[in-house]
Scaffold this motif. Sequence first.
Motif, PDB file in Angstrom:
ATOM      1  N   THR A  77      -0.248  11.688  -3.290  1.00  0.00           N
ATOM      2  CA  THR A  77       0.367  10.590  -2.537  1.00  0.00           C
ATOM      3  C   THR A  77       0.002   9.247  -3.149  1.00  0.00           C
ATOM      4  O   THR A  77       0.867   8.366  -3.327  1.00  0.00           O
ATOM      5  CB  THR A  77      -0.090  10.631  -1.068  1.00  0.00           C
ATOM      6  OG1 THR A  77       0.276  11.896  -0.495  1.00  0.00           O
ATOM      7  CG2 THR A  77       0.552   9.512  -0.271  1.00  0.00           C
ATOM      8  N   LYS A  78      -1.258   9.083  -3.466  1.00  0.00           N
ATOM      9  CA  LYS A  78      -1.721   7.842  -4.083  1.00  0.00           C
ATOM     10  C   LYS A  78      -1.067   7.633  -5.444  1.00  0.00           C
ATOM     11  O   LYS A  78      -0.636   6.526  -5.788  1.00  0.00           O
ATOM     12  CB  LYS A  78      -3.245   7.883  -4.224  1.00  0.00           C
ATOM     13  CG  LYS A  78      -3.893   6.564  -4.609  1.00  0.00           C
ATOM     14  CD  LYS A  78      -5.408   6.696  -4.586  1.00  0.00           C
ATOM     15  CE  LYS A  78      -6.077   5.366  -4.924  1.00  0.00           C
ATOM     16  NZ  LYS A  78      -7.567   5.491  -4.894  1.00  0.00           N
ATOM     17  N   GLY A  79      -0.968   8.706  -6.219  1.00  0.00           N
ATOM     18  CA  GLY A  79      -0.357   8.611  -7.542  1.00  0.00           C
ATOM     19  C   GLY A  79       1.114   8.251  -7.471  1.00  0.00           C
ATOM     20  O   GLY A  79       1.603   7.457  -8.280  1.00  0.00           O
ATOM     21  N   VAL A  83       3.145   5.028  -9.041  1.00  0.00           N
ATOM     22  CA  VAL A  83       4.360   5.120  -9.860  1.00  0.00           C
ATOM     23  C   VAL A  83       5.415   4.139  -9.356  1.00  0.00           C
ATOM     24  O   VAL A  83       6.005   3.378 -10.136  1.00  0.00           O
ATOM     25  CB  VAL A  83       4.913   6.557  -9.847  1.00  0.00           C
ATOM     26  CG1 VAL A  83       6.285   6.604 -10.513  1.00  0.00           C
ATOM     27  CG2 VAL A  83       3.965   7.501 -10.577  1.00  0.00           C
ATOM     28  N   VAL A  84       5.655   4.148  -8.049  1.00  0.00           N
ATOM     29  CA  VAL A  84       6.675   3.266  -7.471  1.00  0.00           C
ATOM     30  C   VAL A  84       6.311   1.801  -7.689  1.00  0.00           C
ATOM     31  O   VAL A  84       7.162   0.984  -8.084  1.00  0.00           O
ATOM     32  CB  VAL A  84       6.842   3.556  -5.964  1.00  0.00           C
ATOM     33  CG1 VAL A  84       7.773   2.530  -5.317  1.00  0.00           C
ATOM     34  CG2 VAL A  84       7.378   4.963  -5.752  1.00  0.00           C
ATOM     35  N   ILE A  85       5.047   1.451  -7.468  1.00  0.00           N
ATOM     36  CA  ILE A  85       4.614   0.060  -7.614  1.00  0.00           C
ATOM     37  C   ILE A  85       4.761  -0.419  -9.049  1.00  0.00           C
ATOM     38  O   ILE A  85       5.249  -1.526  -9.313  1.00  0.00           O
ATOM     39  CB  ILE A  85       3.161  -0.099  -7.125  1.00  0.00           C
ATOM     40  CG1 ILE A  85       3.097   0.076  -5.598  1.00  0.00           C
ATOM     41  CG2 ILE A  85       2.597  -1.468  -7.520  1.00  0.00           C
ATOM     42  CD1 ILE A  85       1.689   0.155  -5.051  1.00  0.00           C
ATOM     43  N   VAL A 161       2.372   5.721 -16.712  1.00  0.00           N
ATOM     44  CA  VAL A 161       2.015   6.183 -15.370  1.00  0.00           C
ATOM     45  C   VAL A 161       3.017   7.229 -14.889  1.00  0.00           C
ATOM     46  O   VAL A 161       2.644   8.268 -14.326  1.00  0.00           O
ATOM     47  CB  VAL A 161       1.955   4.995 -14.391  1.00  0.00           C
ATOM     48  CG1 VAL A 161       1.843   5.487 -12.950  1.00  0.00           C
ATOM     49  CG2 VAL A 161       0.780   4.096 -14.730  1.00  0.00           C
ATOM     50  N   TYR A 162       4.290   6.975 -15.125  1.00  0.00           N
ATOM     51  CA  TYR A 162       5.362   7.908 -14.730  1.00  0.00           C
ATOM     52  C   TYR A 162       5.162   9.269 -15.394  1.00  0.00           C
ATOM     53  O   TYR A 162       5.168  10.310 -14.719  1.00  0.00           O
ATOM     54  CB  TYR A 162       6.706   7.305 -15.139  1.00  0.00           C
ATOM     55  CG  TYR A 162       7.934   7.936 -14.529  1.00  0.00           C
ATOM     56  CD1 TYR A 162       8.306   9.240 -14.830  1.00  0.00           C
ATOM     57  CD2 TYR A 162       8.754   7.226 -13.661  1.00  0.00           C
ATOM     58  CE1 TYR A 162       9.436   9.814 -14.291  1.00  0.00           C
ATOM     59  CE2 TYR A 162       9.886   7.792 -13.106  1.00  0.00           C
ATOM     60  CZ  TYR A 162      10.229   9.083 -13.431  1.00  0.00           C
ATOM     61  OH  TYR A 162      11.356   9.645 -12.879  1.00  0.00           O
TER      62      TYR A 162
END
Length: 292
Positions: A77-79, A83-85, A161-162
Amino acid sequence: MAAIGALKDPFVQRSLLFFFASNWFYTYDFSGFNGSQFNIRTRGLNSAVFWGAQMLASWLFGKVADDNSLRIRERATKGLWIVVITLVFSLGPAIYDNFSGANGACAGRDDDHDDDHDDGGGARWKPWDKTHACELDFYKDAPAVFFPMVIYALLGAADAVYQSFAYWLMSCAAGGSVRKTVQYSACYKGIQSLGAGIAWLADLNGSFSYRAQGIVALAMTVLACVPVATTISELPEEPEKEQGGLYEPLSVNDQQDPDSAQEITDGATGVALRPSGQAEKGGAGAHMLHAH
């Protein structure tokens, strides 16, 4: 065949858009943002910074993904939020830069107008794009050029990150199954290449501007995270292990001592044999005495 077989897996089916979008933004990053906004030497410098940012971002994201104080689902969830940020705070400013012409520092001239740039007005200028590129230089156009250069580094970090999250998520979903890990990876690379290829082909269309491509890339990648979020609740709470699998490295203590290896006797000659690669102590002479 591994990739085709993985398409039946529910995890893969819900991750298809995420896989498809994972390299879609490369066309905008390379041909658009870097290729149409900077001169050659600045593009080269940007590329070095881009890949350097990728290495740093991958290392930092690894700290989050491998945080053993959190359960796998919490890390996932944190990861995903990271990614979105990173997507929003890289592609978002890139699109703004695209519309503002490097915040006013780079406004490509409209090909349909012959006037030069005039701060007093009268000349029609458009921000940089496919049909009206810019030639920003990291030295001559400093400090204004630093704004888009930093954005390009952020694009590299977001990409790292993606990709890191994608591989980490696949490994968690596969558990300790080596077969599933191979299938997920094969499917990921296949769908990823399909998306990248379509993005490059779409770029051949002169009417598909880089401003539009940036918006599509941001919308697609962020939306792709939505179905991925539904897979997190089905991840195992703890890493699963498969006997002899990737998660069970061979320990030094598990290796058999050569001196304690059981001798095997040749049924025909009665000569004691050792496992392959182990020599009889005492050299050739000792072996001859032992044989006789």
